[in-house]
Enzyme design. Structure first.
Site, mmCIF file in Angstrom:
data_model
loop_
_atom_site.group_PDB
_atom_site.id
_atom_site.type_symbol
_atom_site.label_atom_id
_atom_site.label_comp_id
_atom_site.label_asym_id
_atom_site.label_seq_id
_atom_site.Cartn_x
_atom_site.Cartn_y
_atom_site.Cartn_z
ATOM 1 N N SER A 127 0.785 -1.234 0.000
ATOM 2 C CA SER A 127 0.000 0.000 0.000
ATOM 3 C C SER A 127 0.815 1.281 0.000
ATOM 4 O O SER A 127 0.322 2.313 -0.424
ATOM 5 C CB SER A 127 -0.932 0.008 1.200
ATOM 6 O OG SER A 127 -0.188 0.064 2.394
ATOM 7 N N HIS A 178 -5.440 -4.322 -0.874
ATOM 8 C CA HIS A 178 -5.345 -3.178 -1.788
ATOM 9 C C HIS A 178 -5.535 -3.587 -3.244
ATOM 10 O O HIS A 178 -5.176 -2.835 -4.149
ATOM 11 C CB HIS A 178 -4.015 -2.446 -1.593
ATOM 12 C CG HIS A 178 -3.957 -1.773 -0.257
ATOM 13 N ND1 HIS A 178 -4.505 -0.528 -0.021
ATOM 14 C CD2 HIS A 178 -3.487 -2.204 0.932
ATOM 15 C CE1 HIS A 178 -4.354 -0.211 1.257
ATOM 16 N NE2 HIS A 178 -3.737 -1.210 1.859
ATOM 17 N N LYS A 180 -12.209 -1.085 1.698
ATOM 18 C CA LYS A 180 -11.488 -0.219 0.755
ATOM 19 C C LYS A 180 -12.259 -0.190 -0.566
ATOM 20 O O LYS A 180 -13.266 0.514 -0.633
ATOM 21 C CB LYS A 180 -10.038 -0.662 0.659
ATOM 22 C CG LYS A 180 -9.348 -0.563 2.050
ATOM 23 C CD LYS A 180 -7.857 -0.691 1.986
ATOM 24 C CE LYS A 180 -7.212 -0.931 3.338
ATOM 25 N NZ LYS A 180 -7.230 0.187 4.269
HETATM 26 N N1 PMP Z 1 -4.007 -5.355 5.311
HETATM 27 C C1 PMP Z 1 -3.498 -4.269 4.708
HETATM 28 C C2 PMP Z 1 -2.394 -4.455 3.728
HETATM 29 C C3 PMP Z 1 -3.996 -2.993 4.999
HETATM 30 O O1 PMP Z 1 -3.477 -1.910 4.409
HETATM 31 C C4 PMP Z 1 -5.057 -2.864 5.916
HETATM 32 C C5 PMP Z 1 -5.687 -1.527 6.272
HETATM 33 N N2 PMP Z 1 -4.954 -0.406 6.169
HETATM 34 C C6 PMP Z 1 -5.545 -4.015 6.532
HETATM 35 C C7 PMP Z 1 -5.012 -5.248 6.208
HETATM 36 C C8 PMP Z 1 -6.654 -3.944 7.535
HETATM 37 O O2 PMP Z 1 -7.881 -3.822 6.881
HETATM 38 P P1 PMP Z 1 -9.100 -3.075 7.621
HETATM 39 O O3 PMP Z 1 -8.936 -1.617 7.363
HETATM 40 O O4 PMP Z 1 -10.316 -3.678 7.002
HETATM 41 O O5 PMP Z 1 -8.983 -3.406 9.077
#
Ligand code: PMP
Length: 408
Positions: free
Chosen positions: A190, A218, A249
């Site tokens: 990300s 992502h 997302k």
């Molecule tokens: N995995 C990754 C790579 C993320 O970027 C995120 C959230 N930023 C998550 C898991 C967690 O997902 P959530 O926002 O649904 O808790």
């Protein structure tokens, strides 16, 4: 007696001293107006802004089909799920959503969690309980939720250098051949926007008898003909053992899930405390996510428009000498290189130009690589892009930040 006030004060001071103290922008999204929002300053005054850092990548959180489904569910079913999955909280829309998600990822089953964070943390902890002696091989840039799950189980773990399959292979080869092993990695990373070599990782997993655990948070909704992610795009859906995703997302709502063989899902469902002992998602959320997934599956043109926007923004920045980092995905990271300028540019974009992009500083990214992370959506129009590039160009000069050599 213990000085509680000092303990909390010290905790905050430490974060401040390390430059990690976070300030949240207070935003009110406006229905049907994504990516526009209204920002409220500390003094209570408001300003219209264009959001350039939302992870609601396709604006599905404002999509009429999603909103209608959520409202209809509230009208017919009510607000909360009423209990854990085990005790009266298995709602119809959760069951239907799990079936839809499993089919999307070409898996036998799927399992919902409260968030993507919880899905990662609970599943990775649980896999260690199910397979005592498990050794986990984890990419060095894995998300905090994966790291938490890996650590909480206390198993032997090896961190391989980011996307470095040679390093991964060396670590796999050094482990006992008969030990249970798991490779945990992401598809789209990300903060850099680079993409893992799925086929190469799968080949190593097969060679050394390891399971694969892939975070597509992502990528889901954004890649592959039906939007099931990079594993679909690369034609390897059937070869990834466990796929983990978020509903928060590209799907635009909230929640997380894993998809895998029915036996794996049954085992995790039976053992994961983070699944068992918590109230299940409100039915309106699962109904909204279901509508969103169905829409995403059927609308590949959204993905094409998304990629086109991201490509156009990269090109516009590069033409202005703004140093876009070499992302392979829809994520457009712009290198600033120091935390003070990064925050200053972000503040000035917001206050003077009505453009909201959060600065990304250490420890989210290594020191010296501080950046602005732009996430263009199909809803960002040409006018918004012109305003952004013009403002960035001006601020780059104002702050005297390095441009790309070709244009400098
Ligand atoms: N995995 C990754 C790579 C993320 O970027 C995120 C959230 N930023 C998550 C898991 C967690 O997902 P959530 O926002 O649904 O808790």
């Amino acid at each position: 007696m213990f000085d509680y006030k000092a303990a909390f004060g010290n905790a905050v001071d430490q974060v401040r001293a390390e430059g990690r103290y976070r300030v949240f922008a207070d935003l009110k999204r406006v229905r049907g107006q994504f990516p526009r929002a209204v920002w409220r300053r500390d003094d209570g005054t408001e300003q219209d802004v264009v959001v350039w850092c939302s992870n609601d990548y396709l604006g599905m959180g404002q999509h009429p089909e999603v909103l209608t489904a959520m409202q209809a569910e509230i009208d017919s079913v009510g607000a909360g799920a009423g209990g854990t999955r085990n005790i009266s909280g298995t709602t119809r829309s959760a069951v239907d959503l799990e079936a839809e998600l499993a089919a999307w990822h070409h898996k036998e089953a799927a399992l919902l969690f409260t968030s993507g964070y919880v899905a990662n943390e609970a599943t990775l902890t649980t896999l260690q309980r199910i397979m005592p002696g498990l050794i986990i091989f984890s990419d060095s840039l894995n998300h905090a939720s994966m790291i938490a799950g890996i650590r909480n189980g206390g198993c032997e773990r090896h961190i391989y250098q980011h996307n470095d399959l040679e390093h991964l292979e060396a670590l796999l080869a050094a482990a006992p051949a008969d030990a249970p092993k798991l490779i945990a990695f992401e598809s789209v990373y990300s903060m850099d926007g680079d993409i893992a070599d799925l086929a190469g990782t799968i080949a190593l997993a097969k060679k050394y008898g390891a399971l694969t655990y892939l975070d597509e948070v992502h990528a889901v909704g954004l890649y592959g003909d039906a939007g099931a992610g990079i594993a679909e795009r690369d034609g390897v859906l059937d070869q990834i053992d466990i796929i983990e995703c978020t509903l928060g997302k590209a799907i635009g709502v909230m929640g997380g899930y894993i998809a895998a063989d029915a036996l794996i899902i049954d085992a995790v469902r039976s053992w994961a405390a983070g699944f068992i002992f918590t109230t299940s998602l409100p039915p309106a959320l699962t109904a909204g996510a279901l509508a969103s997934v169905r829409h995403l599956k059927a609308h590949p043109e959204l993905r094409a428009a998304h990629q086109a926007r991201a490509q156009a923004l990269k090109e516009r920045f590069l033409a202005a000498g703004i140093p876009v980092m070499p992302s392979e995905s829809h994520i457009v990271p712009v290198h600033v290189g120091n935390p003070v300028h990064c925050k200053m540019i972000s503040d000035m974009l917001l206050e003077e130009h009505g453009i909201y992009v959060q600065p990304i500083n250490y420890p989210t990214v290594p020191k010296g690589t501080e950046r602005l992370r732009f996430t263009p959506s199909p809803n960002h129009d040409d006018g918004m892009m012109d305003a952004l590039v013009t403002a960035m160009d001006k601020l780059w000069t104002h702050c005297n930040v390095a441009r790309l050599p070709a244009v400098a």
